[in-house]
Write a protein that holds these residues in place. Structure first.
Motif, short mmCIF file in Angstrom:
data_model
loop_
_atom_site.label_atom_id
_atom_site.label_comp_id
_atom_site.label_asym_id
_atom_site.label_seq_id
_atom_site.Cartn_x
_atom_site.Cartn_y
_atom_site.Cartn_z
N GLN A 108 28.92 70.19 -16.92
CA GLN A 108 28.46 68.99 -16.20
C GLN A 108 26.99 69.12 -15.82
OE1 GLN A 108 31.12 67.01 -13.26
NE2 GLN A 108 32.42 68.81 -13.53
N LEU A 109 26.57 70.31 -15.41
CA LEU A 109 25.17 70.51 -15.03
C LEU A 109 24.26 70.32 -16.25
CD1 LEU A 109 25.47 73.65 -12.72
CD2 LEU A 109 25.11 71.28 -12.02
N HIS A 110 24.67 70.85 -17.40
CA HIS A 110 23.84 70.73 -18.58
C HIS A 110 23.79 69.29 -19.09
CE1 HIS A 110 22.75 74.89 -20.21
NE2 HIS A 110 23.04 75.02 -18.93
N GLU A 111 24.88 68.57 -18.99
CA GLU A 111 24.87 67.16 -19.37
C GLU A 111 23.91 66.38 -18.46
OE1 GLU A 111 27.92 63.43 -20.29
OE2 GLU A 111 28.58 65.07 -18.99
N LEU A 112 23.95 66.70 -17.17
CA LEU A 112 23.05 66.05 -16.22
C LEU A 112 21.60 66.37 -16.56
CD1 LEU A 112 23.04 64.29 -13.72
CD2 LEU A 112 23.24 66.34 -12.32
N LEU A 113 21.32 67.61 -16.92
CA LEU A 113 19.97 67.99 -17.32
C LEU A 113 19.51 67.19 -18.54
CD1 LEU A 113 19.93 71.89 -16.94
CD2 LEU A 113 18.63 70.23 -15.58
N PHE A 114 20.45 66.96 -19.46
CA PHE A 114 20.13 66.18 -20.65
C PHE A 114 19.63 64.79 -20.27
CE2 PHE A 114 21.18 63.13 -23.93
CZ PHE A 114 20.83 63.76 -25.11
N TYR A 115 20.34 64.13 -19.37
CA TYR A 115 19.95 62.78 -18.96
C TYR A 115 18.63 62.79 -18.19
CZ TYR A 115 24.75 61.38 -20.12
OH TYR A 115 25.94 61.13 -20.78
N LEU A 116 18.48 63.75 -17.29
CA LEU A 116 17.26 63.82 -16.49
C LEU A 116 16.05 64.11 -17.37
CD1 LEU A 116 18.69 65.90 -13.51
CD2 LEU A 116 17.91 63.52 -13.38
N ALA A 117 16.23 65.02 -18.34
CA ALA A 117 15.14 65.35 -19.25
C ALA A 117 14.74 64.14 -20.08
CB ALA A 117 15.56 66.51 -20.15
N GLU A 118 15.73 63.39 -20.55
CA GLU A 118 15.41 62.18 -21.32
C GLU A 118 14.66 61.18 -20.46
OE1 GLU A 118 17.52 58.41 -23.56
OE2 GLU A 118 18.59 60.31 -23.52
N ALA A 119 15.11 60.99 -19.22
CA ALA A 119 14.45 60.03 -18.34
C ALA A 119 12.97 60.37 -18.14
CB ALA A 119 15.16 59.99 -16.99
N LEU A 120 12.66 61.66 -18.13
CA LEU A 120 11.29 62.09 -17.94
C LEU A 120 10.41 61.85 -19.16
CD1 LEU A 120 11.85 65.35 -15.89
CD2 LEU A 120 10.55 63.35 -15.15
N THR A 121 11.02 61.54 -20.29
CA THR A 121 10.23 61.23 -21.49
C THR A 121 9.94 59.74 -21.61
OG1 THR A 121 12.13 60.83 -22.98
CG2 THR A 121 11.40 63.13 -22.69
N LEU A 122 10.50 58.93 -20.71
CA LEU A 122 10.39 57.48 -20.82
C LEU A 122 9.23 56.97 -19.96
CD1 LEU A 122 14.21 56.72 -20.58
CD2 LEU A 122 12.81 56.83 -22.65
N PRO A 123 8.17 56.48 -20.56
CA PRO A 123 7.01 56.01 -19.79
C PRO A 123 7.36 54.94 -18.76
CG PRO A 123 6.45 56.20 -22.12
CD PRO A 123 7.93 56.39 -22.02
N ALA A 124 8.32 54.09 -19.08
CA ALA A 124 8.67 53.01 -18.15
C ALA A 124 9.24 53.55 -16.84
CB ALA A 124 9.68 52.06 -18.81
N ALA A 125 9.77 54.78 -16.89
CA ALA A 125 10.38 55.38 -15.69
C ALA A 125 9.38 56.14 -14.85
CB ALA A 125 11.53 56.29 -16.10
N ALA A 126 8.08 56.00 -15.15
CA ALA A 126 7.05 56.74 -14.43
C ALA A 126 7.15 56.63 -12.90
CB ALA A 126 5.66 56.30 -14.90
N PRO A 127 7.54 55.47 -12.34
CA PRO A 127 7.62 55.36 -10.88
C PRO A 127 8.62 56.33 -10.24
CG PRO A 127 7.54 53.17 -11.86
CD PRO A 127 7.71 54.14 -12.99
N VAL A 128 9.59 56.82 -11.02
CA VAL A 128 10.58 57.74 -10.44
C VAL A 128 10.50 59.13 -11.06
CG1 VAL A 128 12.22 55.97 -9.71
CG2 VAL A 128 12.36 56.87 -12.04
#
Length: 273
Positions: A108-128
């Protein structure tokens, strides 16, 4: 040293450095996905002494489709080589029970890391991004904890904190898609006829898309987190830029070489025609 901002390479299963934890720790229920019942903590009858599967190249033919779909996101080698320092449950039986208990938590922790890591690659998510890095660092720290701490960890609380940010990420990314976006969050779309549908920027979080016909559908920038794609028809569909799409979801679906997917994922071997 701060955590790596994009740890995707660490989140890919490396079975050569794992003690077959998915084949032992997890239960199987006899179904279309598994040919037999197997209780948790019991080795699969197909598991060899070298921790390799005896029917790996025949899993689908032998009725073990579920094994071809499962992905631990690298949790197996983390538990085997880091949490337990390379001690395996066969030569050191005292590690068996704690190792099997820790594995689902680490997954579960590694799956969560997967999502968080992807979110950090998305320019639109820069505010968070700052908050995403904070939660990612906390999650990474937990992956290095000892077995006792991991077993006692309230993963749901950690996931809830992260999910708020992942929802915001999804909204920021999908807001870039012009026009009104479809909201099918948690919808029952089993067997739905969605061939050629325009689902750009749609919210498909947790949607039941089992055996749905999504051939030729445009799923660019759709939020796919938790969507059940078992036996869904993705032939000729376009999933480029789909948000939070995972390899296990693709493995569970039916597609073809013309199915367009994000560059971080791969076409499953059974997508041949």
């Amino acid at each position: 040293m701060p955590p790596h901002p994009h740890p995707l390479p660490l989140l890919q299963a490396d079975c050569s450095n794992c003690f077959a934890l998915c084949c032992v720790a997890l239960p199987f229920a006899k179904s279309n996905d598994f040919a037999v019942n197997k209780p948790a903590g019991t080795p699969c009858t197909n598991l060899r002494q070298d921790f390799r599967c005896g029917i790996h190249t025949q899993l689908r033919d032998k009725g073990f489709q579920g094994c071809t779909v499962f992905d631990c996101f690298g949790a197996g080698q983390q538990v085997s080589q880091v949490t337990f320092g390379g001690r395996d449950w066969r030569t050191d039986p005292d590690t068996a029970r704690p190792m099997f208990d820790v594995f689902p938590v680490m997954r579960q922790l590694h799956e969560l890391l997967f999502y968080l890591a992807e979110a950090l690659t998305l320019p639109a998510a820069a505010p968070v991004h700052a908050d995403l890095r904070r939660v990612l660092a906390t999650t990474e720290e937990w992956t290095r904890a000892d077995a006792a701490a991991l077993t006692a960890l309230d993963v749901s609380a950690l996931r809830q904190d992260a999910n708020t940010l992942l929802l915001t990420t999804s909204e920021l990314v999908r807001a870039k898609v012009p026009g009104r976006k479809k909201n099918h969050r948690g919808a029952d779309l089993m067997g739905a006829r969605l061939a050629g549908a325009d689902l750009r920027g749609a919210n498909l979080r947790g949607a039941y898309l089992i055996a749905a016909d999504l051939s030729r559908a445009d799923l660019r920038t759709a939020d796919m987190i938790g969507a059940d794609l078992r036996d869904a028809n993705l032939r000729d569909a376009d999933l480029r830029g789909a948000v939070f799409l995972t390899q296990p979801q693709l493995n569970a679906a039916r597609g073809n070489p013309a199915t367009r997917i994000p560059p971080t994922l791969t076409h499953p071997a059974h997508w041949t025609t």
